[in-house]
Design an enzyme around this catalytic site. Structure first.
Site, PDB file in Angstrom:
ATOM      1  N   ASP A  14       0.836  -1.196   0.000  1.00 52.42           N
ATOM      2  CA  ASP A  14       0.000   0.000   0.000  1.00 52.42           C
ATOM      3  C   ASP A  14       0.881   1.261   0.000  1.00 52.42           C
ATOM      4  OD1 ASP A  14      -2.708   1.098   0.089  1.00 52.42           O
ATOM      5  OD2 ASP A  14      -2.257   1.722   2.130  1.00 52.42           O
TER       6      ASP A  14
ATOM      7  N   HIS B 172      -6.265  -6.989   0.080  1.00 52.50           N
ATOM      8  CA  HIS B 172      -5.334  -5.877   0.278  1.00 52.50           C
ATOM      9  C   HIS B 172      -4.258  -6.198   1.314  1.00 52.50           C
ATOM     10  CE1 HIS B 172      -4.070  -1.742  -0.015  1.00 52.50           C
ATOM     11  NE2 HIS B 172      -4.227  -1.552   1.287  1.00 52.50           N
TER      12      HIS B 172
ATOM     13  N   ASP C 145      -7.737  -7.862  -4.583  1.00 55.76           N
ATOM     14  CA  ASP C 145      -7.592  -6.443  -4.258  1.00 55.76           C
ATOM     15  C   ASP C 145      -7.925  -5.621  -5.491  1.00 55.76           C
ATOM     16  OD1 ASP C 145      -6.971  -3.932  -3.396  1.00 55.76           O
ATOM     17  OD2 ASP C 145      -5.010  -4.462  -2.565  1.00 55.76           O
TER      18      ASP C 145
END
Length: 478
Positions: free
Chosen positions: A286, A443, A415
């Protein structure tokens, strides 16, 4: 002598007086419904930096009860004024505007700097709205059935919302080791360390094991806790370091810190220099991607390899799925849900894991975001996906300096925020790569696939340069 009747001096309330009192109560309650909505919108619409510029004193759990109480009091005041003055509406309006000004003056005198300016639109609009709505509801002799049902339904939702907001503010007790909140050793089995950087940031980090250095960089809404399983499985062979960025986890930001991804990347660089780290393998997910790759692009000599997944390193258009998410989650709606209910952090973590996280694990994930003054950063970062375009352009331009780095790419196929196009760009950026597709991960892919990832990382760290093919049937490698 005849008995004389005695007239009692005190009389019971007549049905008519009881009805009048109930009508005043109902009028105030009814007026509070649109007023709460107006006040909430005014707070969110006042210009400020989403999330980190929000004042906890203006949160839903405070604004809603205040509006309800003032509305009910205003209805009873109007009832009294209607019996005693010829101009009850004007008198009520003057009283409410005066009260609004007094509240603002009090905020300016004893409140946090900037609070009065942030509250001005909401407080003034509440005063004006009640001055208009109270007479309208109070002077209406009858109520429609549909309107009554709607008011009751919205009122119940408001009350439920207040209790939900208050329940999100439950703070974990302090840890016996002096940490800001309790961290069960059995769940996060590490020694917690802190370092003061020259910039003024106080960084919390864990440093476990010996050998080549793996530097773990977390995403949002998360902190170093997210890497606990990988650290547990790798620290017997490598030095595993995971830090919290300022404002996240247990780290503290210096005065004037803006919390932007560029500033966070510079803090990570400062941290690496302070610890004297070299030949680092970056492990990124991320926001760890643009933060870590920004460092790698500026200082490629510090980085030996990269391990990444569910991340990106280039500008995002607002028309793309990730860009639309940025606009929504990083806008007024996302801020309202996060700062008032810790909702984005809770939903993001739950939705980002395929398996059902144990309640204790989810609770520890959320503990850094429970204090009101720290939860807004989780609402700030979605907006930065499209707001930090200049920084992302710099990171993208510097990727050419990393083309010789060996890369291990884990790609979670569930994701939706990171489509295959992002994977292909990373594969082009790092010609010497190995990709492992994870069909049953989302994720926070390491929560679902840590047992698969650990041997893959061991093999990657010890293998010679060149493409490798993994025989693991659980993922597609290329």
């Amino acid at each position: 002598m005849t008995a004389m009747s005695v007239t009692p001096t005190a009389t019971k309330a007549t049905p008519r007086s009881r009805g009048a009192l109930f009508h005043a109560l109902w009028s105030g309650w009814a007026a509070s419904i649109p007023v709460v909505a107006l006040a909430t919108l005014a707070v969110l619409a006042t210009p400020h930096i989403r999330g980190i510029g929000f004042f906890p004193a203006l949160r839903y759990a405070v604004v809603t009860p205040a509006c309800i109480l003032v509305a009910i009091a205003s209805a009873f005041l109007y009832r009294a004024l209607a019996r005693r003055t010829a101009r009850p509406r004007a008198t009520l309006a003057a009283t409410l505007i005066g009260l609004a000004l007094a509240v603002l003056l009090g905020m300016a005198a004893v409140g946090t700097p900037g609070l009065a300016a942030a509250a001005f639109p909401a407080v003034l609009s509440v005063g004006v709205a009640l001055a208009l709505l109270i007479p309208r509801f109070a002077d209406r002799p009858r109520r429609s059935r549909g309107g009554t049902v709607a008011l009751v339904a919205f009122g119940v939702l408001e009350v439920i919302g207040v209790f939900g907001a208050l329940s999100s503010e439950t703070i974990a007790p302090r840890d016996p080791r002096g940490l800001a909140f309790e961290l069960p050793r059995a769940m996060f089995d590490v020694d917690h360390k802190f370092i003061e950087l020259p910039s003024g940031a106080r960084i919390h980090y864990v440093d476990e094991g010996e050998g080549e250095t793996l530097l773990f960089l977390h995403g949002n809404p998360a902190w170093s806790f997210q890497w606990r399983d990988l650290i547990r499985g790798l620290r017997g062979s490598y030095r595993c370091i995971a830090l919290d960025y300022p404002g996240f986890g247990l780290s503290e930001a210096p005065a004037g810190f803006g919390f932007t991804p560029r500033e966070q990347s510079l803090v990570v660089e400062e941290f690496v220099d302070r610890l004297g780290l070299r030949d680092v393998t970056l492990v990124m997910q991320d926001w760890g991607g643009p933060i870590g790759l920004g460092l790698a692009g500026r200082r490629p000599e510090l980085v030996r390899r990269v391990i990444l997944g569910s991340t990106w390193a280039w500008p995002t258009d607002t028309s793309s799925p990730r860009g639309k998410f940025s606009v929504i989650a990083g806008g007024p709606l996302g801020e309202f849900v996060q700062v008032n209910f810790n909702g984005f952090a809770s939903f993001g973590i739950k939705n980002g894991v395929v398996r059902e996280l144990p309640s204790g694990v989810l609770d520890v994930y959320l503990r850094p975001f429970r204090p009101l003054e720290r939860r807004g950063i989780a609402a700030f970062y979605p907006g930065q996906i499209t707001a930090a375009t200049e920084y992302f352009a710099e990171v993208e331009a510097s990727l050419t300096r990393l083309a010789d780095k060996k890369a291990l790419i884990f790609w979670a196929l569930q994701d939706l925020g990171f489509p295959r196009a992002d994977l292909e760009r990373f594969e082009q950026t790092f010609p010497n790569h190995k990709t492992i597709e994870l069909p049953n991960a989302n994720h926070f892919f390491f929560e679902d696939t840590a047992e698969q990832m650990i041997p893959e990382i061991h093999a990657f760290m010890s293998s010679e340069p060149g493409r490798a093919t993994a025989p693991d049937a659980a993922g597609d490698s290329r």
